[in-house]
Write a protein that holds these residues in place. Structure first.
Motif, PDB file in Angstrom:
ATOM      1  N   LEU A   1       0.845  -1.202   0.000  1.00  0.00           N
ATOM      2  CA  LEU A   1       0.000   0.000   0.000  1.00  0.00           C
ATOM      3  C   LEU A   1       0.876   1.246   0.000  1.00  0.00           C
ATOM      4  N   ASP A   2       2.002   1.177   0.689  1.00  0.00           N
ATOM      5  CA  ASP A   2       3.009   2.233   0.619  1.00  0.00           C
ATOM      6  C   ASP A   2       4.206   1.615  -0.110  1.00  0.00           C
ATOM      7  N   PRO A   3       4.296   1.792  -1.445  1.00  0.00           N
ATOM      8  CA  PRO A   3       5.287   1.029  -2.212  1.00  0.00           C
ATOM      9  C   PRO A   3       6.735   1.407  -1.892  1.00  0.00           C
ATOM     10  N   HIS A   4       6.944   2.512  -1.172  1.00  0.00           N
ATOM     11  CA  HIS A   4       8.317   2.897  -0.842  1.00  0.00           C
ATOM     12  C   HIS A   4       8.831   2.195   0.402  1.00  0.00           C
ATOM     13  N   TRP A   5       7.913   1.827   1.253  1.00  0.00           N
ATOM     14  CA  TRP A   5       8.313   1.336   2.578  1.00  0.00           C
ATOM     15  C   TRP A   5       8.527  -0.170   2.555  1.00  0.00           C
ATOM     16  N   TYR A   6       9.444  -0.637   3.385  1.00  0.00           N
ATOM     17  CA  TYR A   6       9.648  -2.083   3.474  1.00  0.00           C
ATOM     18  C   TYR A   6      10.126  -2.446   4.864  1.00  0.00           C
ATOM     19  N   SER A   7       9.806  -3.656   5.281  1.00  0.00           N
ATOM     20  CA  SER A   7      10.299  -4.184   6.547  1.00  0.00           C
ATOM     21  C   SER A   7      10.302  -5.698   6.437  1.00  0.00           C
ATOM     22  N   SER A   8      11.444  -6.298   6.764  1.00  0.00           N
ATOM     23  CA  SER A   8      11.537  -7.754   6.590  1.00  0.00           C
ATOM     24  C   SER A   8      10.782  -8.499   7.686  1.00  0.00           C
ATOM     25  N   LEU A   9      10.390  -7.810   8.762  1.00  0.00           N
ATOM     26  CA  LEU A   9       9.636  -8.476   9.819  1.00  0.00           C
ATOM     27  C   LEU A   9       8.130  -8.427   9.572  1.00  0.00           C
ATOM     28  N   PHE A  10       7.743  -7.695   8.517  1.00  0.00           N
ATOM     29  CA  PHE A  10       6.321  -7.458   8.310  1.00  0.00           C
ATOM     30  C   PHE A  10       5.545  -8.757   8.109  1.00  0.00           C
ATOM     31  N   GLY A  11       6.113  -9.661   7.304  1.00  0.00           N
ATOM     32  CA  GLY A  11       5.409 -10.901   6.971  1.00  0.00           C
ATOM     33  C   GLY A  11       5.119 -11.755   8.175  1.00  0.00           C
ATOM     34  N   ILE A  12       6.135 -11.945   9.023  1.00  0.00           N
ATOM     35  CA  ILE A  12       5.951 -12.838  10.161  1.00  0.00           C
ATOM     36  C   ILE A  12       5.011 -12.181  11.189  1.00  0.00           C
ATOM     37  N   ALA A  13       5.036 -10.855  11.272  1.00  0.00           N
ATOM     38  CA  ALA A  13       4.088 -10.176  12.164  1.00  0.00           C
ATOM     39  C   ALA A  13       2.650 -10.396  11.679  1.00  0.00           C
ATOM     40  N   PHE A  14       2.482 -10.389  10.359  1.00  0.00           N
ATOM     41  CA  PHE A  14       1.178 -10.660   9.727  1.00  0.00           C
ATOM     42  C   PHE A  14       0.722 -12.086  10.076  1.00  0.00           C
ATOM     43  N   VAL A  15       1.661 -13.041   9.960  1.00  0.00           N
ATOM     44  CA  VAL A  15       1.354 -14.444  10.260  1.00  0.00           C
ATOM     45  C   VAL A  15       0.960 -14.612  11.731  1.00  0.00           C
ATOM     46  N   VAL A  16       1.708 -13.984  12.630  1.00  0.00           N
ATOM     47  CA  VAL A  16       1.400 -14.113  14.056  1.00  0.00           C
ATOM     48  C   VAL A  16       0.047 -13.464  14.355  1.00  0.00           C
ATOM     49  N   GLY A  17      -0.254 -12.368  13.653  1.00  0.00           N
ATOM     50  CA  GLY A  17      -1.579 -11.755  13.793  1.00  0.00           C
ATOM     51  C   GLY A  17      -2.681 -12.746  13.442  1.00  0.00           C
ATOM     52  N   HIS A  18      -2.438 -13.560  12.396  1.00  0.00           N
ATOM     53  CA  HIS A  18      -3.404 -14.603  12.047  1.00  0.00           C
ATOM     54  C   HIS A  18      -3.600 -15.551  13.218  1.00  0.00           C
ATOM     55  N   GLY A  19      -2.480 -15.948  13.837  1.00  0.00           N
ATOM     56  CA  GLY A  19      -2.565 -16.880  14.966  1.00  0.00           C
ATOM     57  C   GLY A  19      -3.436 -16.320  16.069  1.00  0.00           C
ATOM     58  N   VAL A  20      -3.236 -15.042  16.399  1.00  0.00           N
ATOM     59  CA  VAL A  20      -4.044 -14.401  17.447  1.00  0.00           C
ATOM     60  C   VAL A  20      -5.518 -14.438  17.047  1.00  0.00           C
TER      61      VAL A  20
END
Lengths: 184, 393
Positions: B194-213
């Motif tokens: 959504l913000d094509p300039h920004w990046y973070s390598s932890l973003f994916g796993i945080a997304f996955v853990v959010g699913h778990g919650v």
């Protein structure tokens, strides 16, 4: 000094029943409690939650001690960094503020765990009254089996309503392997 | 279906009708809103869709975790989790509006996007056909594994075989690895870009853990519902909820760990293209949403879930689960919406009524399908070898 004596005339600490299954021990704990005995000890080779409930174990104060240790560690660790980097030795590192709280979180977390662990270990020792070099339960030879595959229930004479005859009657009805008198 | 653990079908059917009603009414409102402000409708829909995808995938991941590790804890809710994974085809259908609204929601798909040299460089990944193809591919993989495992679980109702649970274990291991990889890629596609300039390598796993919650919190709420009526009334005991509470606490801490790690790394690096993420979220009204997340997604549930008494009290635990579900929506909104504030001069937090109707509308339809799936199968597999272990004290 005990109010009661063993068959050999020594001071009596309590009566100990040996069981060969945890279910029998749990049932015996309930029988002893129903009979009015309150000062019970249960010994098992591994933790069994049902036993813990069956002898109506009071709540441990350990969690509160650990919480206190953790809070002291968290506040202390943070304040240590705040005090050194803001009050006594402020340094400009890459233009970041002196109070770089984001960077302080990691060491503060470590001191939290450190103090909480110490509180847990030392608190556990204190609450269990350890080190405890002598305990009458070990006067029963068979008691060594408690760390192998046997389960023991001890009714102590500390019980205000303790009565050796009645205690033996109650224990005999719970299908023990054997019942022993425990010397003080 | 004549089974001692047959679901309470009549009650589930009543609930399903209500869910349809709410879902259809709120979806009609969202549809009407689409004609008033279609950009806003697409944006609100994306957050709502990600919320239910998160719940379904969370259930999928928790089911995989349970089938892999063979804990007795998960057996009591496995059919609940399974029913949630069977809603994935519906959520794939729900991907369609996301694709249709691509230009208005994702800056990199917009008409002037290619004027930006950085977006041009990333165009080999961020393009409309690639986005659509990958989205369908992720779902195809998840639906395939969910279908295989649901089929094996169903066989356990009629077939007493020790091989079945070993096969489920063998399928769950690769499925879990592939899920984490595909969900990471999906997080880049559906949220991070959504913000094509920004990046973070932890973003994916945080997304996955959010699913778990989300998945576990949802399963806890359904478990409370089932624990209050036959056939599971006598079977779902405090020690089961104790286990779910412990796992929920672990997921809450893991979510915080990921968020905090990302903050510490970005804060320490202090790079202009990275820090915008936190700057956008700490000014104006966003500051309050950030504080609400720190308190509601971490501090409060963390402190509450430490208590043994609370975890063993199914009703209180379910309230914490509801709080966390609400926070899951806030978290997704917090991740997505600040990217849309750019260029309009407002960085303020402006909730739109469409945000509400989208999440209620899609939620009603999704919940109705979930309840329909839940009513289809016995609530416990009759010939699962670990069943007695799970049922006993």
């Amino acid at each position: 000094m005990s109010r009661f004596k063993t068959a050999e005339g020594k001071n009596l600490y309590g009566l100990m029943a040996e069981f060969d299954s945890p279910d029998k021990l749990v049932a015996a704990c309930y029988s002893a409690r129903d009979a009015g005995f309150r000062r019970l000890g249960a010994y098992t080779p591994y933790p069994i939650e049902a036993v813990w409930e069956a002898i109506d174990h009071h709540r441990s104060k350990l969690p509160l001690i650990v919480l206190a240790g953790g809070l002291i560690g968290a506040i202390g660790g943070f304040m240590l960094q705040y005090w050194t980097s803001v009050e006594v030795y402020p340094m400009n590192i890459g233009g970041r503020p002196f109070n770089s709280w984001v960077a302080f979180i990691v060491p503060a977390f470590e001191t939290t765990i450190l103090c909480a662990s110490f509180a847990a270990v030392l608190g556990m020792f204190a609450l269990n009254k350890l080190p405890h070099p002598y305990h009458p339960a070990f006067n029963v030879e068979r008691f060594a089996e408690a760390s192998r595959d046997r389960y023991f229930l001890l009714i102590t004479t500390k019980d205000p309503d303790f009565d050796p005859v009645r205690a033996r009657e109650v224990l005999e009805r719970t299908h023990p392997v054997e019942i022993n008198e425990v010397e003080e | 279906m004549n089974h001692q653990f047959a679901p309470p079908r009549q009650e589930l059917a009543t609930l399903e009708r209500r869910a349809w009603l709410v879902g259809v009414i709120a979806s009609l409102a969202t549809g009407a809103g689409f004609f008033l402000d279609h950009t806003q409708a697409f944006r609100s829909y994306l957050v709502a869709w990600l919320f239910y995808v998160g719940i379904a995938l969370g259930c999928y991941a928790v089911a995989l975790l349970h089938q892999l590790t063979r804990g007795a804890w998960g057996l009591m809710i496995r059919r609940v989790l399974g029913a949630a994974t069977r809603t994935l085809p519906f959520l794939l259908l729900g991907f369609l509006p996301v694709v249709l609204g691509l230009e208005e929601v994702f800056a990199w798909a917009g008409p002037e996007a290619l004027d930006d040299p950085l977006v041009r460089q990333k165009a080999w990944w961020l393009n409309e056909s690639g986005f659509t193809f990958r989205g369908v591919l992720y779902f195809a993989i998840w639906i395939f594994f969910a279908w295989v495992l649901n089929r094996m679980s169903l066989k356990q109702d009629v077939l007493a075989s020790d091989k079945l649970f070993r096969r489920m274990q063998a399928v769950s291991a690769p499925a879990l690895v592939i899920y984490v990889l595909t969900a990471t890629a999906a997080s880049v596609d559906w949220l991070m870009s959504l913000d094509p300039h920004w990046y973070s390598s932890l973003f994916g796993i945080a997304f996955v853990v959010g699913h778990g919650v989300a998945g576990l919190a949802f399963a806890i709420v359904i478990a409370l519902y089932l624990a209050r009526r036959p056939p599971l009334k006598a079977e779902l005991k405090p020690h089961h909820f104790h286990d779910y509470g412990k796992l929920l606490l672990a997921f809450v801490m893991l979510w915080t760990y990921m968020q905090l790690s990302q903050l510490i790394i970005i804060w320490s690096g202090n790079l202009p293209e990275e820090v915008t993420f936190y700057l956008n979220r700490t000014e104006g009204g966003w500051k309050w949403l950030t504080i609400a997340l720190v308190l509601g997604h971490f501090a409060l549930p963390f402190v509450l879930l430490l208590s043994r008494d609370l975890k063993r009290d199914s009703k209180k635990l379910a309230w914490v689960a509801v709080l966390l579900l609400v926070m899951r929506w806030f978290d997704l909104y917090w991740l997505a919406a600040p990217a849309w504030g750019h260029g309009e001069g407002t960085h303020g937090l402006q909730l739109h009524w469409l945000d509400l109707t989208a999440v209620v509308g899609l939620g009603g339809l999704w919940l109705a399908l979930f309840l329909r799936e839940l009513a289809k199968r016995p609530l416990l597999p009759a010939f699962e070898p670990f069943l007695n272990e799970a049922l006993e004290e």
